[in-house]
Design a protein around this motif. Structure first.
Motif, short mmCIF file in Angstrom:
data_model
loop_
_atom_site.label_atom_id
_atom_site.label_comp_id
_atom_site.label_asym_id
_atom_site.label_seq_id
_atom_site.Cartn_x
_atom_site.Cartn_y
_atom_site.Cartn_z
N SER A 97 0.84 -1.20 0.00
CA SER A 97 0.00 0.00 0.00
C SER A 97 0.88 1.25 0.00
O SER A 97 1.92 1.28 0.67
N ASP B 16 -0.54 4.16 0.82
CA ASP B 16 -1.27 5.08 1.69
C ASP B 16 -0.31 5.61 2.77
O ASP B 16 0.30 4.83 3.50
N SER C 239 -0.84 6.84 5.65
CA SER C 239 -1.18 6.41 7.01
C SER C 239 -0.76 4.96 7.26
O SER C 239 -0.63 4.54 8.42
N PHE C 240 -0.56 4.21 6.19
CA PHE C 240 -0.03 2.84 6.29
C PHE C 240 1.49 2.89 6.48
O PHE C 240 2.04 2.30 7.41
N LYS D 251 -6.32 -6.94 11.74
CA LYS D 251 -7.44 -6.02 11.56
C LYS D 251 -6.96 -4.70 10.97
O LYS D 251 -7.57 -4.15 10.04
N TRP D 252 -5.88 -4.18 11.51
CA TRP D 252 -5.32 -2.91 11.01
C TRP D 252 -4.82 -3.08 9.58
O TRP D 252 -5.10 -2.25 8.71
N ALA E 297 -5.75 -5.13 7.28
CA ALA E 297 -6.85 -5.34 6.33
C ALA E 297 -7.47 -4.02 5.85
O ALA E 297 -8.14 -3.99 4.82
N GLU E 298 -7.24 -2.95 6.58
CA GLU E 298 -7.75 -1.64 6.16
C GLU E 298 -7.03 -1.14 4.91
O GLU E 298 -7.55 -0.29 4.18
N TYR E 299 -5.83 -1.67 4.67
CA TYR E 299 -5.01 -1.18 3.56
C TYR E 299 -4.76 -2.23 2.48
O TYR E 299 -4.48 -1.88 1.33
N LYS F 260 -6.18 -6.04 0.99
CA LYS F 260 -7.12 -7.16 1.02
C LYS F 260 -6.47 -8.38 0.38
O LYS F 260 -6.00 -8.32 -0.76
#
Length: 239
Positions: free
Chosen positions: A106, A108, A110-111, A230-231, A233-235, A237
């Motif tokens: 990712s 991102d 924030s990632f 969980k964290w 998986a936000e970035y 899949k």
């Protein structure tokens, strides 16, 4: 005539032997870096990069405003001045990472800002990362994740010190989509500087070699796996 030839031959052999002995003595006086350059200039290493020292200032700058854990700085000193990359634990080396590997998962911000890659995990492209889990703990207490070259991402240690304990097993980590694990094959040969690493680890942190790396991984995953997955998986899949 024959006697003269024999004496001449013996003298030549002794001279050559003396030169060889002197060369060995001289080699022992060379610096570690020079000896490594000579070693890696041999034909069998001609396609491999020569290990270089980690510039601690550059390493810190690469982490931005986040303080590098003291344990990691000490490990860099060990790798630079007592051993070398991959010589104290198979496949392992502290590196200065530009996060290009992480960006394949990712881009991102924030990632990326929560992950701090710091070491090569094996010879096939996996790497270790400290994950800032969002708590107020210092970085040396944050969990360590392995990002695998085949796609798996797994919690492997509760903190940087636990990772140092983990790599005393002296084998490259294997990473797949389901798990990360260590094993030694029948042809296992101890790393050249493993004993130096164990001595350093004992003197600095009171740790000995582990024979059960799976227990270290299991303990870390029990505490952090669910939260990390969980964290993550936000970035990303998993398909």
């Amino acid at each position: 005539m024959i006697r003269t030839l024999i004496i001449t031959g013996i003298t030549t052999v002794l001279t050559l032997f003396g030169c060889s002995e002197q060369k060995n003595k001289d080699d022992g006086k060379l610096s570690k870096n020079t000896q490594e350059k000579l070693t890696y200039s041999s034909p069998q290493f001609k396609n491999q990069a020569i290990p270089r020292e980690i510039d601690i200032k550059e390493f810190r700058e690469n982490w931005g405003s986040t303080a590098v854990p003291d344990e990691l700085e000490k490990l860099i000193e060990f790798q630079n001045h007592i051993s070398s990359a991959e010589f104290y634990s198979q496949g392992f080396a502290v590196t200065i990472d530009d996060r290009s590997g992480l960006k394949s998962w990712s881009k991102d911000p924030s990632f990326l800002e929560k992950l701090f890659p710091f070491a090569q995990a094996n010879g096939t492209g996996s790497f270790y990362v400290i994950w800032n889990d969002g708590t107020q703990k210092p970085m040396n207490k944050m969990p360590v994740v392995v990002f695998g070259d085949e796609g798996g991402t797994h919690i492997v240690a509760e903190n940087i010190l636990e990772l140092l304990h983990l790599i005393t097993f002296d084998a490259e980590i294997s990473v797949d989509m389901k798990q990360a694990y260590f094993y030694k094959n029948e042809g296992y040969k101890k790393s050249r500087d493993l004993n130096r690493f164990l001595k350093w680890l004992q003197e600095n942190y009171g740790l000995n070699a582990t024979r059960k790396p799976s227990e270290i991984i299991a303990s870390a995953q029990k505490k952090h796996k669910e939260q990390f997955d969980k964290w993550f998986a936000e970035y990303y899949k998993i398909k």
